[in-house]
Design a protein around this motif. Structure first.
Motif, short mmCIF file in Angstrom:
data_model
loop_
_atom_site.label_atom_id
_atom_site.label_comp_id
_atom_site.label_asym_id
_atom_site.label_seq_id
_atom_site.Cartn_x
_atom_site.Cartn_y
_atom_site.Cartn_z
N UNK A 2 27.55 54.84 30.80
CA UNK A 2 27.45 55.71 29.64
C UNK A 2 26.83 57.04 30.01
N UNK A 3 27.20 58.07 29.24
CA UNK A 3 26.62 59.38 29.48
C UNK A 3 25.13 59.36 29.16
N UNK A 4 24.36 60.21 29.89
CA UNK A 4 22.93 60.32 29.61
C UNK A 4 22.72 60.84 28.20
N UNK A 5 21.66 60.39 27.58
CA UNK A 5 21.31 60.87 26.25
C UNK A 5 20.76 62.28 26.37
N UNK A 6 21.17 63.22 25.51
CA UNK A 6 20.75 64.61 25.66
C UNK A 6 19.25 64.82 25.48
N UNK A 7 18.58 63.90 24.80
CA UNK A 7 17.15 64.09 24.54
C UNK A 7 16.30 63.65 25.71
N UNK A 8 16.57 62.44 26.22
CA UNK A 8 15.68 61.91 27.25
C UNK A 8 16.27 61.99 28.65
N UNK A 9 17.59 62.23 28.76
CA UNK A 9 18.19 62.46 30.06
C UNK A 9 18.53 61.22 30.84
N UNK A 10 18.00 60.06 30.45
CA UNK A 10 18.31 58.83 31.15
C UNK A 10 18.66 57.76 30.13
N UNK A 11 19.39 56.74 30.57
CA UNK A 11 19.91 55.75 29.65
C UNK A 11 18.87 54.73 29.22
N UNK A 13 15.39 54.42 29.01
CA UNK A 13 14.37 54.67 27.99
C UNK A 13 14.94 54.80 26.58
N UNK A 14 16.16 55.40 26.45
CA UNK A 14 16.76 55.54 25.13
C UNK A 14 17.18 54.18 24.57
N UNK A 15 17.71 53.33 25.41
CA UNK A 15 18.07 51.99 24.96
C UNK A 15 16.83 51.21 24.51
N UNK A 16 15.76 51.41 25.22
CA UNK A 16 14.51 50.73 24.84
C UNK A 16 14.08 51.21 23.45
N UNK A 17 14.16 52.52 23.22
CA UNK A 17 13.80 53.07 21.91
C UNK A 17 14.73 52.55 20.82
N UNK A 18 16.03 52.59 21.09
CA UNK A 18 17.00 52.13 20.11
C UNK A 18 16.79 50.66 19.79
N UNK A 19 16.56 49.85 20.81
CA UNK A 19 16.32 48.42 20.58
C UNK A 19 15.07 48.20 19.74
N UNK A 20 14.01 48.96 20.02
CA UNK A 20 12.78 48.82 19.25
C UNK A 20 13.03 49.12 17.78
N UNK A 21 13.76 50.21 17.51
CA UNK A 21 14.05 50.59 16.13
C UNK A 21 14.92 49.54 15.45
N UNK A 22 15.96 49.10 16.15
CA UNK A 22 16.86 48.08 15.59
C UNK A 22 16.09 46.82 15.23
N UNK A 23 15.27 46.32 16.18
CA UNK A 23 14.51 45.09 15.94
C UNK A 23 13.57 45.24 14.75
N UNK A 24 12.92 46.40 14.65
CA UNK A 24 11.96 46.63 13.57
C UNK A 24 12.65 46.61 12.20
N UNK A 25 13.78 47.32 12.09
CA UNK A 25 14.47 47.39 10.80
C UNK A 25 15.08 46.04 10.44
N UNK A 26 15.69 45.38 11.42
CA UNK A 26 16.29 44.08 11.12
C UNK A 26 15.27 43.08 10.61
N UNK A 41 25.94 49.97 23.77
CA UNK A 41 26.41 51.15 24.49
C UNK A 41 25.84 52.37 23.78
N UNK A 42 25.14 53.21 24.54
CA UNK A 42 24.54 54.40 23.97
C UNK A 42 25.31 55.64 24.43
N UNK A 43 25.80 56.40 23.45
CA UNK A 43 26.48 57.66 23.72
C UNK A 43 25.72 58.77 23.01
N UNK A 44 25.95 60.00 23.40
CA UNK A 44 25.20 61.10 22.77
C UNK A 44 25.36 61.14 21.25
#
Length: 293
Positions: A2-11, A13-26, A41-44
């Protein structure tokens, strides 16, 4: 990759953030899922779930629009002319959502959840209309649910039609109660708001087209609709026929099939219906012995 995330530049750390948010809301909605990195899969511009079990997409669908208990007994209000066709063919016809486009089908959900890509008309017809071609449904209602006067008036010739009492037992078909857009935040809207607040792209479930098919404008709340739905997949089974204008998916009544077992239990004449007209309509058909009460 997957393409790097424009904010953090690497895949990662962004997946870790996304997973944390998903788990919290669920967890706020009682969903203890914890998707793994390999499932996402994380895309920009978007977060997607890999094909396969699609646990996250299905959990969101079930949370927002719980499956109806089955088998269950539901009503279908219709005209005497439609009863004649149903009795002659021994089929219930599920029409594509395209037939009702312009009445809040699919765009209600897209607007409610800020799905701009589904509403965009810059390249021609908006995508939600394309999705409507592969969604086939019939409207049912629960006994004691909805405004009975309105149901007779709108769907059964002002009370001159009939109400069919059906026993419905879905297998591959979806049977879920309609939710109306005046409801509070949904798990999907809450999830994507939380992702946006931390600069992350929205999550788009694989089941999005099915999710949208169970959301209607709040002005229709009086109908208390339960929807039986079949989704047609590209390259998959296609039983759809056409009446010359619209496509429909026929389901047999009183016969086993791959999608939904449907049995006709009773026929209820409307308050303004003539009993002998109803009995004459089913005379000599497979439904002749069905009680008219």
């Amino acid at each position: 990759m997957d393409a790097d995330h424009p904010k953090c530049g690497v895949l990662i750390p962004c997946l870790i953030t996304v997973r944390r948010i998903i788990n919290s809301v669920l967890l706020e909605y009682g969903i203890d899922l914890h998707p793994e990195d390999a499932e996402l899969t994380l895309r920009p511009e978007v977060v997607l779930e890999h094909t396969g079990r699609r646990r996250l997409s299905n959990s969101i669908l079930d949370s927002m629009f719980p499956k109806a208990l089955s088998p269950c007994e539901l009503y279908h209000y219709t005209t005497v002319a439609s009863l004649k066709g149903i009795a002659a063919t021994r089929q219930l016809q599920l029409y594509w959502a395209r037939k009702r486009i312009g009445e809040g089908e699919l765009d209600t959900f897209a607007i409610r959840h800020g799905l701009k890509g589904y509403l965009d008309t810059s390249a021609g017809e908006p995508f939600y209309k394309t999705l409507s071609d592969d969604l086939f449904y019939v409207s049912l209602t629960r006994p004691g649910g909805g405004d009975e006067i309105d149901l007779w008036s709108v769907f059964a010739e002002g009370g001159h039609g009939v109400r069919l009492k059906l026993r419905v037992h879905p297998s591959r078909a979806e049977l879920r109660a309609i939710q109306y857009d005046a409801l509070p935040d949904t798990v999907l809207s809450k999830l994507n708001s939380a992702l946006a607040s931390e600069g992350e792209p929205p999550f788009v479930p694989w089941s999005l087209s099915k999710i949208g098919a169970f959301c209607l404008p709040s002005t229709l709340r009086r109908e208390d609709e339960v929807r039986l739905l079949i989704k047609r997949h590209a390259g998959g089974r296609d039983d759809a026929l056409t009446d010359g204008i619209n496509q429909y998916w026929p389901l047999p009544i009183g016969e086993s099939n791959d999608f939904c077992q449907i049995d006709l239990i009773e026929i209820h004449p409307g308050p303004n219906a003539q009993m002998h007209n109803i009995q004459n309509t089913i005379a000599g058909t497979p439904f002749e012995s069905v009680p008219v009460v």
